[in-house]
Design a protein around this motif. Structure first.
Motif, short mmCIF file in Angstrom:
data_model
loop_
_atom_site.label_atom_id
_atom_site.label_comp_id
_atom_site.label_asym_id
_atom_site.label_seq_id
_atom_site.Cartn_x
_atom_site.Cartn_y
_atom_site.Cartn_z
N SER A 46 38.69 33.70 35.10
CA SER A 46 39.93 32.93 34.94
C SER A 46 40.91 33.24 36.07
O SER A 46 41.52 32.34 36.64
CB SER A 46 40.56 33.24 33.59
OG SER A 46 41.78 32.56 33.44
N LYS A 47 41.04 34.52 36.41
CA LYS A 47 41.92 34.90 37.52
C LYS A 47 41.43 34.33 38.84
O LYS A 47 42.21 33.83 39.64
CB LYS A 47 42.02 36.43 37.62
CG LYS A 47 42.82 37.06 36.51
CD LYS A 47 42.78 38.58 36.63
CE LYS A 47 43.46 39.25 35.45
NZ LYS A 47 43.32 40.72 35.51
N LYS B 26 42.16 30.62 39.10
CA LYS B 26 43.57 30.35 39.42
C LYS B 26 43.88 30.56 40.90
O LYS B 26 44.76 29.90 41.45
CB LYS B 26 44.48 31.21 38.56
CG LYS B 26 44.49 30.78 37.11
CD LYS B 26 45.30 31.71 36.24
CE LYS B 26 45.18 31.28 34.79
NZ LYS B 26 45.79 32.23 33.88
N GLU C 269 35.11 36.96 31.58
CA GLU C 269 35.86 35.72 31.37
C GLU C 269 37.26 35.84 31.98
O GLU C 269 37.75 34.91 32.63
CB GLU C 269 35.95 35.41 29.87
CG GLU C 269 36.48 34.06 29.55
CD GLU C 269 35.42 32.96 29.60
OE1 GLU C 269 35.83 31.79 29.63
OE2 GLU C 269 34.22 33.25 29.63
N CYS C 270 37.90 36.98 31.79
CA CYS C 270 39.24 37.23 32.35
C CYS C 270 39.19 37.22 33.87
O CYS C 270 40.04 36.60 34.52
CB CYS C 270 39.77 38.55 31.82
SG CYS C 270 41.43 38.94 32.38
N ASP C 271 38.20 37.89 34.46
CA ASP C 271 38.05 37.92 35.91
C ASP C 271 37.81 36.52 36.46
O ASP C 271 38.39 36.13 37.48
CB ASP C 271 36.89 38.82 36.32
CG ASP C 271 37.20 40.30 36.16
OD1 ASP C 271 38.38 40.65 35.97
OD2 ASP C 271 36.25 41.09 36.23
N ASN D 88 34.34 39.61 27.69
CA ASN D 88 35.78 39.36 27.78
C ASN D 88 36.33 39.71 29.16
O ASN D 88 37.16 38.98 29.70
CB ASN D 88 36.54 40.14 26.70
CG ASN D 88 36.26 39.61 25.31
OD1 ASN D 88 35.96 38.44 25.13
ND2 ASN D 88 36.33 40.49 24.34
N ASP D 89 35.87 40.83 29.75
CA ASP D 89 36.30 41.20 31.09
C ASP D 89 35.84 40.16 32.11
O ASP D 89 36.60 39.77 32.99
CB ASP D 89 35.73 42.56 31.49
CG ASP D 89 36.41 43.73 30.78
OD1 ASP D 89 37.50 43.52 30.21
OD2 ASP D 89 35.85 44.84 30.82
N ARG E 53 33.11 44.90 38.44
CA ARG E 53 33.49 45.60 37.20
C ARG E 53 32.47 46.68 36.84
O ARG E 53 31.30 46.59 37.18
CB ARG E 53 33.58 44.60 36.05
CG ARG E 53 34.52 43.45 36.26
CD ARG E 53 35.94 43.86 36.35
NE ARG E 53 36.33 44.45 35.10
CZ ARG E 53 37.52 44.94 34.89
NH1 ARG E 53 38.42 44.91 35.80
NH2 ARG E 53 37.82 45.48 33.74
N LYS F 245 32.77 28.52 36.40
CA LYS F 245 32.11 29.65 35.76
C LYS F 245 30.60 29.58 35.96
O LYS F 245 29.97 30.58 36.30
CB LYS F 245 32.47 29.68 34.26
CG LYS F 245 31.97 30.90 33.54
CD LYS F 245 32.61 31.10 32.18
CE LYS F 245 32.15 30.09 31.18
NZ LYS F 245 32.58 30.41 29.81
#
Length: 153
Positions: free
Chosen positions: A87-88, A91, A83-85, A80-81, A69, A145
């Protein structure tokens, strides 16, 4: 997502370059992305990459540009970016969607990426146990994480 080193990227590139011509096509990259759960069209890829095939240096640049990023003025990623990365990425590894990454799931994803070889001597259980803070034999999102943050340090 945990950063891959140049050797990892070389292994992935070599697996993708099935005809050995020193280039990977956008079709081959699209298939790799689909294997790890990322859906994109060839048109989207071509607009991101700007060409129809990549040599190893282009492939590494593509990884560096689109996986890592942009950083803000302080040199840290936006929380936030990140955490989103994460999370992806979680998954991608949590194949059965139960909220945990098992040894089998980790090995499966690493194998699909060309980063796992039963002869390499690695052990998924020991990889997981390093960050399995509650000793249940699998990683939940917080443990994942913590592992990714330790890898990025």
């Amino acid at each position: 997502m945990s950063p891959l080193n140049t050797n990892d990227l070389q292994q992935i590139f070599d697996k993708l370059d099935q005809n050995g011509d020193g280039f990977v096509s956008l079709n081959e990259i699209k298939l790799l992305l689909e294997r790890i759960g990322v859906q994109t069209s060839l048109d989207e890829l071509e607009s991101l990459v700007g060409k129809t095939s990549l040599d190893l240096l282009d492939f590494i640049f593509f990884y560096d540009t689109f996986v890592k990023r942009d950083q803000n003025e302080t040199g840290k990623e936006d929380v936030n970016d990140l955490e989103c990365d994460l999370s992806k990425a979680f998954k991608v590894y949590d194949l059965n969607g139960d909220g945990f990454i098992s040894c089998e799931e980790l090995q499966n994803v690493l194998s699909r990426l060309g980063l796992w070889n039963k002869h390499c001597g690695g052990d998924c259980k020991s990889m997981i146990n390093m960050y399995d803070s509650n000793s249940d034999g699998k990683l939940d999102f917080e443990e994942f994480k913590n592992m990714m943050m330790a890898t990025n340090s």
